[in-house]
Design a protein around this motif. Sequence first.
Motif, PDB file in Angstrom:
ATOM      1  N   GLN A 251       0.815  -1.220   0.000  1.00 57.21           N
ATOM      2  CA  GLN A 251       0.000   0.000   0.000  1.00 57.21           C
ATOM      3  C   GLN A 251       0.847   1.269   0.000  1.00 57.21           C
ATOM      4  N   ARG A 252       2.132   1.135  -0.278  1.00 53.77           N
ATOM      5  CA  ARG A 252       3.000   2.313  -0.298  1.00 53.77           C
ATOM      6  C   ARG A 252       2.438   3.375  -1.246  1.00 53.77           C
ATOM      7  N   LYS A 253       2.576   4.628  -0.872  1.00 50.02           N
ATOM      8  CA  LYS A 253       2.044   5.744  -1.650  1.00 50.02           C
ATOM      9  C   LYS A 253       3.154   6.330  -2.515  1.00 50.02           C
ATOM     10  N   GLY A 254       2.914   6.379  -3.795  1.00 50.31           N
ATOM     11  CA  GLY A 254       3.897   6.932  -4.709  1.00 50.31           C
ATOM     12  C   GLY A 254       3.872   8.452  -4.719  1.00 50.31           C
ATOM     13  N   PHE A 255       4.721   9.051  -5.538  1.00 52.93           N
ATOM     14  CA  PHE A 255       4.737  10.499  -5.696  1.00 52.93           C
ATOM     15  C   PHE A 255       3.483  10.934  -6.454  1.00 52.93           C
ATOM     16  N   ASP A 256       3.065  12.177  -6.214  1.00 52.60           N
ATOM     17  CA  ASP A 256       1.866  12.693  -6.878  1.00 52.60           C
ATOM     18  C   ASP A 256       1.984  14.208  -7.027  1.00 52.60           C
ATOM     19  N   ALA A 257       0.868  14.860  -7.328  1.00 60.68           N
ATOM     20  CA  ALA A 257       0.893  16.288  -7.644  1.00 60.68           C
ATOM     21  C   ALA A 257       1.185  17.166  -6.425  1.00 60.68           C
ATOM     22  N   SER A 258       1.229  16.589  -5.243  1.00 66.10           N
ATOM     23  CA  SER A 258       1.646  17.370  -4.073  1.00 66.10           C
ATOM     24  C   SER A 258       3.168  17.417  -3.956  1.00 66.10           C
ATOM     25  N   ASP A 259       3.857  16.671  -4.813  1.00 61.24           N
ATOM     26  CA  ASP A 259       5.320  16.594  -4.767  1.00 61.24           C
ATOM     27  C   ASP A 259       5.976  17.520  -5.779  1.00 61.24           C
ATOM     28  N   VAL A 260       7.248  17.778  -5.538  1.00 60.72           N
ATOM     29  CA  VAL A 260       8.132  18.442  -6.498  1.00 60.72           C
ATOM     30  C   VAL A 260       9.339  17.534  -6.666  1.00 60.72           C
ATOM     31  N   VAL A 261       9.611  17.131  -7.894  1.00 63.16           N
ATOM     32  CA  VAL A 261      10.669  16.158  -8.182  1.00 63.16           C
ATOM     33  C   VAL A 261      11.952  16.888  -8.583  1.00 63.16           C
ATOM     34  N   TYR A 262      13.064  16.497  -7.986  1.00 62.14           N
ATOM     35  CA  TYR A 262      14.376  17.073  -8.288  1.00 62.14           C
ATOM     36  C   TYR A 262      15.184  16.037  -9.052  1.00 62.14           C
ATOM     37  N   LEU A 263      15.454  16.321 -10.308  1.00 63.13           N
ATOM     38  CA  LEU A 263      16.197  15.410 -11.189  1.00 63.13           C
ATOM     39  C   LEU A 263      17.694  15.653 -11.033  1.00 63.13           C
ATOM     40  N   ILE A 264      18.407  14.571 -10.720  1.00 57.84           N
ATOM     41  CA  ILE A 264      19.851  14.641 -10.483  1.00 57.84           C
ATOM     42  C   ILE A 264      20.594  13.839 -11.544  1.00 57.84           C
ATOM     43  N   MET A 265      21.555  14.441 -12.200  1.00 53.85           N
ATOM     44  CA  MET A 265      22.493  13.688 -13.026  1.00 53.85           C
ATOM     45  C   MET A 265      23.511  13.089 -12.061  1.00 53.85           C
ATOM     46  N   SER A 266      23.386  11.802 -11.818  1.00 60.28           N
ATOM     47  CA  SER A 266      24.023  11.178 -10.652  1.00 60.28           C
ATOM     48  C   SER A 266      25.530  11.376 -10.599  1.00 60.28           C
ATOM     49  N   ASP A 267      26.202  11.309 -11.726  1.00 58.61           N
ATOM     50  CA  ASP A 267      27.665  11.434 -11.749  1.00 58.61           C
ATOM     51  C   ASP A 267      28.128  12.883 -11.603  1.00 58.61           C
ATOM     52  N   ARG A 268      27.199  13.839 -11.677  1.00 56.67           N
ATOM     53  CA  ARG A 268      27.596  15.245 -11.762  1.00 56.67           C
ATOM     54  C   ARG A 268      27.082  16.107 -10.612  1.00 56.67           C
ATOM     55  N   PHE A 269      26.515  15.476  -9.588  1.00 55.46           N
ATOM     56  CA  PHE A 269      25.903  16.258  -8.513  1.00 55.46           C
ATOM     57  C   PHE A 269      26.868  16.515  -7.367  1.00 55.46           C
ATOM     58  N   ALA A 270      27.412  15.465  -6.768  1.00 52.57           N
ATOM     59  CA  ALA A 270      28.330  15.646  -5.646  1.00 52.57           C
ATOM     60  C   ALA A 270      29.136  14.374  -5.426  1.00 52.57           C
ATOM     61  N   ASN A 271      30.423  14.543  -5.195  1.00 55.36           N
ATOM     62  CA  ASN A 271      31.321  13.417  -4.938  1.00 55.36           C
ATOM     63  C   ASN A 271      31.489  13.272  -3.431  1.00 55.36           C
ATOM     64  N   GLY A 272      30.608  12.483  -2.836  1.00 52.70           N
ATOM     65  CA  GLY A 272      30.622  12.331  -1.391  1.00 52.70           C
ATOM     66  C   GLY A 272      31.666  11.351  -0.885  1.00 52.70           C
ATOM     67  N   ASN A 273      32.133  10.453  -1.765  1.00 49.01           N
ATOM     68  CA  ASN A 273      33.106   9.437  -1.353  1.00 49.01           C
ATOM     69  C   ASN A 273      34.144   9.256  -2.459  1.00 49.01           C
ATOM     70  N   PRO A 274      35.217  10.031  -2.441  1.00 50.48           N
ATOM     71  CA  PRO A 274      36.248   9.918  -3.485  1.00 50.48           C
ATOM     72  C   PRO A 274      36.885   8.536  -3.577  1.00 50.48           C
ATOM     73  N   LYS A 275      36.755   7.718  -2.534  1.00 53.20           N
ATOM     74  CA  LYS A 275      37.373   6.390  -2.549  1.00 53.20           C
ATOM     75  C   LYS A 275      36.746   5.468  -3.594  1.00 53.20           C
ATOM     76  N   ASN A 276      35.499   5.752  -4.022  1.00 54.59           N
ATOM     77  CA  ASN A 276      34.864   4.875  -5.015  1.00 54.59           C
ATOM     78  C   ASN A 276      34.888   5.467  -6.426  1.00 54.59           C
ATOM     79  N   ASP A 277      35.697   6.487  -6.650  1.00 52.19           N
ATOM     80  CA  ASP A 277      35.716   7.144  -7.967  1.00 52.19           C
ATOM     81  C   ASP A 277      36.059   6.170  -9.095  1.00 52.19           C
ATOM     82  N   SER A 278      36.939   5.248  -8.823  1.00 49.69           N
ATOM     83  CA  SER A 278      37.273   4.171  -9.764  1.00 49.69           C
ATOM     84  C   SER A 278      37.124   2.847  -9.028  1.00 49.69           C
TER      85      SER A 278
END
Length: 612
Positions: free
Chosen positions: A111-138
């Motif tokens: 019964q989980r509730k999905g996103f709907d018109a009360s939401d605002v969606v933020y699209l992230i280009m995953s590789d270009r947003f933030a490098n939180g852990n440089p150890k996994n870069d390669s």
Amino acid sequence: MKKILLFCLIMTSPLFAQISRVEPPFWYTGMHKSEVQILFYGKNIAENEVSVSNNIPIKEIKKTENPNYLFVTIDTKNIPAQELLFTFSKNKKTSFTKKYSIKERKTNSSQRKGFDASDVVYLIMSDRFANGNPKNDSDPTVTEKYDRTKPGGRHGGDIAGMIQHLDYIKELGATAIWPTPLCEDNDKAYSYHTYGQSDVYKIDPRFGTNEEYVQLAAELHKRDMKLIMDYVTNHWGAEHWMIKDLPTYDWLHQFPGYAQTNYKMTTQFDSNASKIDAKMCMDGWFVKSMPDLNQSNPLVLNYLIQNAIWWIEYADLDGFRVDTYSYCDKEGISKWTKAITDEYPNFNIVGEVWMHQQAQMAYWQKDSKIGAIQNYNSYLPSVMDFTLHDAVSTVFNENEASWDKGIVKVYDNFTNDFLYPNINNILTFVENHDTMRFNEIYKNDFKKYQMAMTLLATSRGIPQLYYGSEIGMAGNKDKDGDAAIRQDFPGGWKGDTNNAFSASGRTPEQEKFFVFTSKLFQWRKTNDAIHFGKTTHYIPENNVYVYFRHTDKKTVMVVLNNNSKSQTINLARFKENLQNTTSGKSVLDNKTIDLTKELTLEGETAIILELN
């Protein structure tokens, strides 16, 4: 020497066998569809007979022309969470065994509730947003390594970086994130976009781990936010492990081998289309490096259904965005979508249907009357509003109104809302990771940005923001390619001199964009007339567009002056919605506005009024 001899004896023993893959890696109790088809992969595994412990019924054992695969279907109806033991035997002698877990579902998972018109969606280009852990870069398990000097290379953005900046996204007013695909993409180059996946049960190690993805969902839910997975049903990458050793020849669309799609999605419903054109749209490959999956093959379809459901359960997801939805086998993708929404009736799925006429996009939404003409139902809850995007891409440079230019383009877009079965459940946007940046088109004109964001925040549907727009990020795709619209977010990398994640680190220009965007979308959270209210709009005059969003209890008035000059409008025309209202509160500056006679707006401005 004795140890070496013992190891050799074990390796050659019939009781030792290496099962390379088991997918899904585990399953869950209490599913709506109780049967699960488990893929076992290993050298000549199909030579074995299979049994399972605890009196679990085996419904089917499917062998293919490739002896390295066995598809074993078991029924988990009414069984508790437990660990099963599969036994593989030959000539009534055990060859090897494999443990398999059936796990407990989360409470009320279905019964989980999905996103709907009360939401605002933020699209992230995953590789270009933030490098939180440089150890996994390669990572040694994948080919392409970190190289931030390459515009199309791996730059190191990851899940850890998203988690570290969720409060920034929440401050902006977004309530859900849509990261571009995070599963492994082992292409030799240009792998950062991750739409050519090589393992759909594994997060790419350069983004993090499966466990970190689960953590991302948990951290979002702590903040009353949602996680949308970017899911790809149409194709995999050429480096996918299964492409290297296909279970069946027709796992893919083959001609033999490669043939490219004609990209003419209209052939999916065009009653005049030739059969070959329709076939080449659906069966042709999107690009040569992305083999096209055959959703009309029951094994493929079931694999994709189970993979999608597994991720929902495992990562506690709130929705899917489905890439290239309308390029799939239309009957197959309909079954895929229905299977998921049967399991999760309140789950939301938005499909990428990149078309330029409302009727053609509406065809793909669940319960479409247009689709019903051909007895077709995609069961897809939501589609993306590309026609609104098309209008917004030009309209704010058209200061002089004409019959078909200026703000009337936006009005005309909304006149076709009747075509959609559920107009509130469509994804609206001014740009995404495949289009020209809005701030590039309009040269960072802040007034035009304000008008566009006002429109996005107050019109029907689910608004989607693209990372970086809120700080004025631009980039010319036509000149510099995709990398220009997928730049690194400033402050996401150690050593960045400009940290736009914090007010103190933003430039004055970035702060101006951010403060406006945040105030607008934070307000949007509070007004259900914007979320699910009716729209009443008025034919634009002098390039001024007026519309109302309203419920029985609330009314919001929006005025967009797309004219370069100041305009005064006579409010008597809007009596239908204003009724006896004498004033309204301006949302962005809290000023009280007199609504008894006239309203004057400066050129290229917008105003949102909550009516008193």
